[in-house]
Design an enzyme around this catalytic site. Sequence first.
Site, PDB file in Angstrom:
ATOM      1  N   VAL A   1      24.224 -34.671  21.525  1.00 17.50           N
ATOM      2  CA  VAL A   1      23.266 -35.218  22.497  1.00 17.50           C
ATOM      3  C   VAL A   1      21.857 -34.988  21.961  1.00 17.50           C
ATOM      4  O   VAL A   1      21.495 -33.865  21.601  1.00 17.50           O
ATOM      5  CB  VAL A   1      23.437 -34.545  23.879  1.00 17.50           C
ATOM      6  CG1 VAL A   1      22.362 -35.036  24.843  1.00 17.50           C
ATOM      7  CG2 VAL A   1      24.823 -34.822  24.431  1.00 17.50           C
TER       8      VAL A   1
ATOM      9  N   ALA B   1      27.826 -13.614  25.090  1.00 19.82           N
ATOM     10  CA  ALA B   1      28.941 -14.390  25.635  1.00 19.82           C
ATOM     11  C   ALA B   1      29.139 -14.149  27.135  1.00 19.82           C
ATOM     12  O   ALA B   1      29.366 -15.090  27.898  1.00 19.82           O
ATOM     13  CB  ALA B   1      30.217 -14.051  24.864  1.00 19.82           C
ATOM     14  N   GLN B   2      29.038 -12.881  27.573  1.00 16.89           N
ATOM     15  CA  GLN B   2      29.331 -12.574  28.983  1.00 16.89           C
ATOM     16  C   GLN B   2      28.409 -13.299  29.970  1.00 16.89           C
ATOM     17  O   GLN B   2      28.906 -13.904  30.926  1.00 16.89           O
ATOM     18  CB  GLN B   2      29.301 -11.060  29.218  1.00 16.89           C
ATOM     19  CG  GLN B   2      30.659 -10.400  29.021  1.00 16.89           C
ATOM     20  CD  GLN B   2      31.764 -11.034  29.881  1.00 16.89           C
ATOM     21  OE1 GLN B   2      31.561 -11.375  31.044  1.00 16.89           O
ATOM     22  NE2 GLN B   2      32.928 -11.200  29.311  1.00 16.89           N
TER      23      GLN B   2
ATOM     24  N   ASP C   1      23.192 -19.374  26.599  1.00 12.21           N
ATOM     25  CA  ASP C   1      22.059 -19.048  25.728  1.00 12.21           C
ATOM     26  C   ASP C   1      20.851 -19.941  25.965  1.00 12.21           C
ATOM     27  O   ASP C   1      19.717 -19.545  25.690  1.00 12.21           O
ATOM     28  CB  ASP C   1      22.475 -19.215  24.257  1.00 12.21           C
ATOM     29  CG  ASP C   1      23.237 -18.016  23.740  1.00 12.21           C
ATOM     30  OD1 ASP C   1      23.495 -17.090  24.536  1.00 12.21           O
ATOM     31  OD2 ASP C   1      23.583 -18.019  22.547  1.00 12.21           O
TER      32      ASP C   1
ATOM     33  N   GLY D   1      31.101 -24.514  24.538  1.00 13.97           N
ATOM     34  CA  GLY D   1      31.082 -23.105  24.115  1.00 13.97           C
ATOM     35  C   GLY D   1      31.570 -22.225  25.257  1.00 13.97           C
ATOM     36  O   GLY D   1      32.289 -22.677  26.156  1.00 13.97           O
ATOM     37  N   PHE D   2      31.138 -20.959  25.244  1.00 12.79           N
ATOM     38  CA  PHE D   2      31.608 -20.006  26.254  1.00 12.79           C
ATOM     39  C   PHE D   2      31.245 -20.462  27.665  1.00 12.79           C
ATOM     40  O   PHE D   2      32.065 -20.423  28.575  1.00 12.79           O
ATOM     41  CB  PHE D   2      30.986 -18.629  26.002  1.00 12.79           C
ATOM     42  CG  PHE D   2      31.598 -17.909  24.846  1.00 12.79           C
ATOM     43  CD1 PHE D   2      32.825 -17.284  24.980  1.00 12.79           C
ATOM     44  CD2 PHE D   2      30.962 -17.857  23.618  1.00 12.79           C
ATOM     45  CE1 PHE D   2      33.400 -16.612  23.917  1.00 12.79           C
ATOM     46  CE2 PHE D   2      31.518 -17.181  22.548  1.00 12.79           C
ATOM     47  CZ  PHE D   2      32.739 -16.564  22.696  1.00 12.79           C
ATOM     48  N   GLY D   3      30.003 -20.903  27.848  1.00  9.69           N
ATOM     49  CA  GLY D   3      29.560 -21.311  29.178  1.00  9.69           C
ATOM     50  C   GLY D   3      30.237 -22.604  29.610  1.00  9.69           C
ATOM     51  O   GLY D   3      30.840 -22.679  30.692  1.00  9.69           O
TER      52      GLY D   3
ATOM     53  N   GLU E   1      26.523  -6.342  11.275  1.00 11.24           N
ATOM     54  CA  GLU E   1      27.935  -6.630  11.003  1.00 11.24           C
ATOM     55  C   GLU E   1      28.134  -7.290   9.636  1.00 11.24           C
ATOM     56  O   GLU E   1      29.022  -6.906   8.883  1.00 11.24           O
ATOM     57  CB  GLU E   1      28.520  -7.473  12.146  1.00 11.24           C
ATOM     58  CG  GLU E   1      28.683  -6.614  13.393  1.00 11.24           C
ATOM     59  CD  GLU E   1      29.181  -7.336  14.637  1.00 11.24           C
ATOM     60  OE1 GLU E   1      29.576  -6.646  15.584  1.00 11.24           O
ATOM     61  OE2 GLU E   1      29.167  -8.575  14.678  1.00 11.24           O
TER      62      GLU E   1
ATOM     63  N   GLY F   1      28.192 -29.281  25.627  1.00 11.93           N
ATOM     64  CA  GLY F   1      28.559 -28.042  24.934  1.00 11.93           C
ATOM     65  C   GLY F   1      29.855 -27.442  25.425  1.00 11.93           C
ATOM     66  O   GLY F   1      30.002 -27.111  26.599  1.00 11.93           O
TER      67      GLY F   1
HETATM   68  C1  FAD Z   1      26.858 -14.744  14.577  1.00 17.38           C
HETATM   69  C2  FAD Z   1      26.888 -14.483  16.063  1.00 17.38           C
HETATM   70  C3  FAD Z   1      27.495 -13.329  16.549  1.00 17.38           C
HETATM   71  C4  FAD Z   1      27.541 -13.080  17.911  1.00 17.38           C
HETATM   72  N1  FAD Z   1      28.164 -11.949  18.361  1.00 17.38           N
HETATM   73  C5  FAD Z   1      28.268 -11.737  19.695  1.00 17.38           C
HETATM   74  C6  FAD Z   1      28.997 -10.619  20.193  1.00 17.38           C
HETATM   75  O1  FAD Z   1      29.523  -9.801  19.417  1.00 17.38           O
HETATM   76  N2  FAD Z   1      29.095 -10.470  21.548  1.00 17.38           N
HETATM   77  C7  FAD Z   1      28.535 -11.349  22.418  1.00 17.38           C
HETATM   78  O2  FAD Z   1      28.659 -11.214  23.624  1.00 17.38           O
HETATM   79  N3  FAD Z   1      27.842 -12.417  21.968  1.00 17.38           N
HETATM   80  C8  FAD Z   1      27.696 -12.634  20.637  1.00 17.38           C
HETATM   81  N4  FAD Z   1      27.010 -13.718  20.170  1.00 17.38           N
HETATM   82  C9  FAD Z   1      26.332 -14.586  21.148  1.00 17.38           C
HETATM   83  C10 FAD Z   1      27.308 -15.508  21.822  1.00 17.38           C
HETATM   84  O3  FAD Z   1      28.093 -16.179  20.859  1.00 17.38           O
HETATM   85  C11 FAD Z   1      26.512 -16.515  22.639  1.00 17.38           C
HETATM   86  O4  FAD Z   1      25.735 -15.800  23.556  1.00 17.38           O
HETATM   87  C12 FAD Z   1      27.428 -17.470  23.366  1.00 17.38           C
HETATM   88  O5  FAD Z   1      28.154 -18.236  22.441  1.00 17.38           O
HETATM   89  C13 FAD Z   1      26.609 -18.376  24.274  1.00 17.38           C
HETATM   90  O6  FAD Z   1      27.454 -19.298  24.873  1.00 17.38           O
HETATM   91  P1  FAD Z   1      26.939 -20.766  25.198  1.00 17.38           P
HETATM   92  O7  FAD Z   1      28.021 -21.437  25.947  1.00 17.38           O
HETATM   93  O8  FAD Z   1      25.596 -20.711  25.779  1.00 17.38           O
HETATM   94  O9  FAD Z   1      26.751 -21.434  23.771  1.00 17.38           O
HETATM   95  P2  FAD Z   1      27.787 -21.645  22.585  1.00 17.38           P
HETATM   96  O10 FAD Z   1      28.983 -20.795  22.761  1.00 17.38           O
HETATM   97  O11 FAD Z   1      26.986 -21.480  21.347  1.00 17.38           O
HETATM   98  O12 FAD Z   1      28.245 -23.150  22.743  1.00 17.38           O
HETATM   99  C14 FAD Z   1      27.353 -24.203  22.586  1.00 17.38           C
HETATM  100  C15 FAD Z   1      28.155 -25.444  22.254  1.00 17.38           C
HETATM  101  O13 FAD Z   1      27.285 -26.560  22.327  1.00 17.38           O
HETATM  102  C16 FAD Z   1      27.514 -27.417  21.242  1.00 17.38           C
HETATM  103  N5  FAD Z   1      26.251 -28.134  21.030  1.00 17.38           N
HETATM  104  C17 FAD Z   1      25.071 -27.636  20.631  1.00 17.38           C
HETATM  105  N6  FAD Z   1      24.126 -28.576  20.625  1.00 17.38           N
HETATM  106  C18 FAD Z   1      24.722 -29.723  21.032  1.00 17.38           C
HETATM  107  C19 FAD Z   1      24.271 -31.035  21.245  1.00 17.38           C
HETATM  108  N7  FAD Z   1      22.994 -31.380  21.048  1.00 17.38           N
HETATM  109  N8  FAD Z   1      25.160 -31.981  21.646  1.00 17.38           N
HETATM  110  C20 FAD Z   1      26.457 -31.642  21.849  1.00 17.38           C
HETATM  111  N9  FAD Z   1      26.945 -30.410  21.673  1.00 17.38           N
HETATM  112  C21 FAD Z   1      26.086 -29.449  21.286  1.00 17.38           C
HETATM  113  C22 FAD Z   1      27.909 -26.508  20.115  1.00 17.38           C
HETATM  114  O14 FAD Z   1      28.684 -27.207  19.146  1.00 17.38           O
HETATM  115  C23 FAD Z   1      28.719 -25.436  20.845  1.00 17.38           C
HETATM  116  O15 FAD Z   1      30.085 -25.762  20.883  1.00 17.38           O
HETATM  117  C24 FAD Z   1      26.952 -13.997  18.810  1.00 17.38           C
HETATM  118  C25 FAD Z   1      26.358 -15.158  18.324  1.00 17.38           C
HETATM  119  C26 FAD Z   1      26.315 -15.404  16.963  1.00 17.38           C
HETATM  120  C27 FAD Z   1      25.690 -16.667  16.460  1.00 17.38           C
END
Ligand code: FAD
Length: 422
Positions: free
Chosen positions: A82, A321-322, A304, A14-16, A173, A12
Amino acid sequence: MNTGKQRLVIIGGGFGGLNLAKKVDKNKWDVLVIDKNNYHSFAPLFYQVASSSLEPAGITFPLRREMSKGRMRGCRYTMGEVTRIDVERKEVTTEFETIAYDSLVIAAGATNNFFGIANLEQNVYTIKSTAESIKTRNAILTNLERACQCTDPDERRRLLTFAVVGGGPTGVEIAGALGEMKRWVIEREYPQISRDEVRVVLYEGTDRLLRTMSEKSSANALNDLGELMVDVRLGKTMKSYDGKTLTFADGETLSTGIVIWTAGIVGNSFEILGSDVKAGPGGRFEVDEFNRVKGLTDVYAIGDICYHVDERFPRGCPQLAQPAIQQGRNLARNLSTGRFDSPFSYYDKGSMATIGRNRAVVDMGKVHFDGWFAWIAWLIVHLLTLLGMRNKIVVFINWIWSYFGFATSLRMILKPTKYPQD
Ligand SMILES: Cc1cc2nc3c(=O)[nH]c(=O)nc-3n(C[C@H](O)[C@H](O)[C@H](O)COP(=O)(O)OP(=O)(O)OC[C@H]3O[C@@H](n4cnc5c(N)ncnc54)[C@H](O)[C@@H]3O)c2cc1C
């Protein structure tokens, strides 16, 4: 590639995952990021893609480009979803390849939770990814086009009724954005439709919107949505949606062409081989204070998808995100030193939500503010957090442009192509 270093595989980008990859010591770790998409998405602005306010490219960033820059140099990216983690063989498997790891970080985030409600997956629209947001945008615009041609009053009413289920920040929103469309865009761009024919309804199961925020924020959001002519219905539990009729637990029904589902999330799932460990509450992996998945060796979870409990958050850290960013950075510190002497503790910087232009709510500890200042704060925070200077500029220009007229060139229905047929 044998670099002589330990291989750190991160599922992943994403943010983390990205913050971990950025901060971890590349002299010690050979870092590989696997993501099913070759870009990073900025989820907080998905609703603006769905409501035609922003272009998808403004809120996404190519992972390979990110890997070639500054502190990410030395990290590698491979595309794949994955599906399986073999903790005995220390391998992960995607649809394309099997990859060995020395240490594995699950940072795959969360997806929609439909709570087992029949037919929901088939019928509702969602905004949990860039692709889902584009699909929702297409559906909204298609219904408006079809309503322009439709002469049957019942069908016309159905097409012009937009229902949002879930009164959290995302629901508020997107409902606010649809309310703005109703108020300022419809009659100008769709002269066959009267503003009064369009109905935006936001349903929430509990007795207030934005339950994770202060009561003041809930009250402000309710008031702001009212001004945008959004009909907010509290205490409404959805039972089913067959693609035409939305039915609630109390028997009430609504005929609607689009239901946007924002009511719940669940961690992305994997098959785990070589252990009985499973994802826990909300599909999240239970972790200790160093983000080590309980019961597994050399496997970590952040963001998450992890379930990190402490005294302040007995039901797990908020899925925002934080926490994901802070967990990524903290785990990078521990993996870099190898000492695991820095336990994770979430520093809550506050939360915010916007309800259309000039309207937002912000909670920072006991401090609450709303209105124009909150909206400006919301704009600044989101611009600063967005990845890439180009994206920041594009989004900023888009916002300025639409601020003075709601004019965007994005109200386009991008259909899938006919060819190739396989
Ligand atoms: C519509 C929406 C609005 C939001 N608004 C806010 C906000 O205003 N403020 C805030 O703080 N948070 C907000 N959030 C929450 C925030 O986006 C998440 O908490 C944050 O993205 C979590 O980060 P993460 O790294 O855990 O996951 P993510 O940022 O979701 O990254 C996960 C990554 O893993 C990849 N992935 C997933 N499954 C697989 C797999 N099986 N194999 C390979 N890759 C995979 C995905 O493609 C993605 O790139 C919002 C979320 C959504 C959906």
